[in-house]
Design an enzyme around this catalytic site. Structure first.
Site, PDB file in Angstrom:
ATOM      1  N   LYS A  13      31.728  67.155  10.877  1.00 19.39           N
ATOM      2  CA  LYS A  13      32.292  67.835   9.707  1.00 19.39           C
ATOM      3  C   LYS A  13      32.273  69.351   9.880  1.00 19.39           C
ATOM      4  CE  LYS A  13      29.306  66.167   6.858  1.00 19.39           C
ATOM      5  NZ  LYS A  13      28.407  65.551   7.839  1.00 19.39           N
ATOM      6  N   ARG A  88      26.512  65.275  -2.838  1.00 16.62           N
ATOM      7  CA  ARG A  88      25.629  64.381  -2.087  1.00 16.62           C
ATOM      8  C   ARG A  88      25.426  63.053  -2.811  1.00 16.62           C
ATOM      9  NH1 ARG A  88      23.307  66.656   2.323  1.00 16.62           N
ATOM     10  NH2 ARG A  88      23.029  68.898   2.351  1.00 16.62           N
ATOM     11  N   ARG A 127      23.303  66.493  22.421  1.00 17.70           N
ATOM     12  CA  ARG A 127      23.475  67.869  21.939  1.00 17.70           C
ATOM     13  C   ARG A 127      22.161  68.641  22.071  1.00 17.70           C
ATOM     14  NH1 ARG A 127      25.835  68.704  15.980  1.00 17.70           N
ATOM     15  NH2 ARG A 127      23.735  68.217  15.301  1.00 17.70           N
ATOM     16  N   ARG A 139      17.904  72.802  17.221  1.00 19.07           N
ATOM     17  CA  ARG A 139      17.813  72.693  15.765  1.00 19.07           C
ATOM     18  C   ARG A 139      16.801  71.614  15.399  1.00 19.07           C
ATOM     19  NH1 ARG A 139      24.019  71.975  14.000  1.00 19.07           N
ATOM     20  NH2 ARG A 139      22.953  70.522  12.633  1.00 19.07           N
ATOM     21  N   ARG A 150      17.344  61.655   8.270  1.00 18.55           N
ATOM     22  CA  ARG A 150      18.493  62.226   7.554  1.00 18.55           C
ATOM     23  C   ARG A 150      19.620  61.199   7.415  1.00 18.55           C
ATOM     24  NH1 ARG A 150      20.837  66.753  10.448  1.00 18.55           N
ATOM     25  NH2 ARG A 150      21.983  67.187   8.545  1.00 18.55           N
TER      26      ARG A 150
END
Length: 193
Positions: A13, A88, A127, A139, A150
């Site tokens: 996204k 959300r 990644r 990250r 998540r």
């Protein structure tokens, strides 16, 4: 063009939002950034949000929607915006729809990025390894265990938005597992530009 991008974390996204910003000349709106800006600016909604955050409370939906309502009044968002990460929950979507209706506005597109979750976890691991190999910090949310947490939260809280927007006849989907350029082309096809 007012749009929402839906999909689990890591679905692409953010990557596509950057391309849409460049192509359409409309801003990508981040609720976190908007909250911080409203607090810094001392807007009435920002003052309320700061009081809540200072107490360690979550900022309720009505305050978040109020911050978005203020933000979309700014000149750069007059011709549209891209929301990624909001709403959300179905409750947030309902509040957001009501706010848009009060302003005489409507969404032009709700695009969901469909993904294979097992492959998505592999994508995130890859990644993280590539980031590490470049000597950059990884990250926190690219940690596979954090990512799986998540993903589970997304399934419970956010995935029901697919049904909500589908029942309203607004949901369009793209295959988020395709190469980036192919996803961009699929989105162009949905938007007609």
């Amino acid at each position: 063009m007012r749009m929402i991008l839906l999909g689990p974390p890591g679905a692409g996204k953010g990557t596509q939002a950057v391309r849409l910003v460049e192509r359409l000349g409309i801003p990508q709106l981040s609720t976190g950034d908007m909250l911080r800006a409203a607090v810094t600016a001392g807007t009435p909604v920002g003052v309320k949000a700061k009081e809540l955050m200072d107490r360690g409370d979550l900022v309720p939906d009505d305050v978040v929607v109020g911050i978005i309502a203020d933000r979309i009044e700014l000149p750069d968002a007059k011709s549209g915006f891209i929301l990624d990460g909001f709403p959300r929950t179905v409750a947030q979507a309902e509040s957001f729809d009501a706010m848009l209706a009060e302003k005489g506005l409507k969404l032009d597109a709700v695009i969901e990025f469909k993904v294979n979750e097992a492959e998505l976890v592999d994508r995130i691991v890859k990644r993280a390894k590539e980031t590490e190999a470049r000597g950059e910090p990884v990250r926190k949310d690219d940690n596979p265990d954090v990512f799986k947490t998540r993903l589970e939260a997304y399934r419970k809280q956010t995935a029901p938005l697919s049904v909500y927007y589908s029942e309203k006849g607004q949901l369009k989907t793209v295959d988020g597992m395709k190469p980036i350029d192919e996803v961009t082309e699929a989105i162009k096809g949905i938007l007609g530009r």
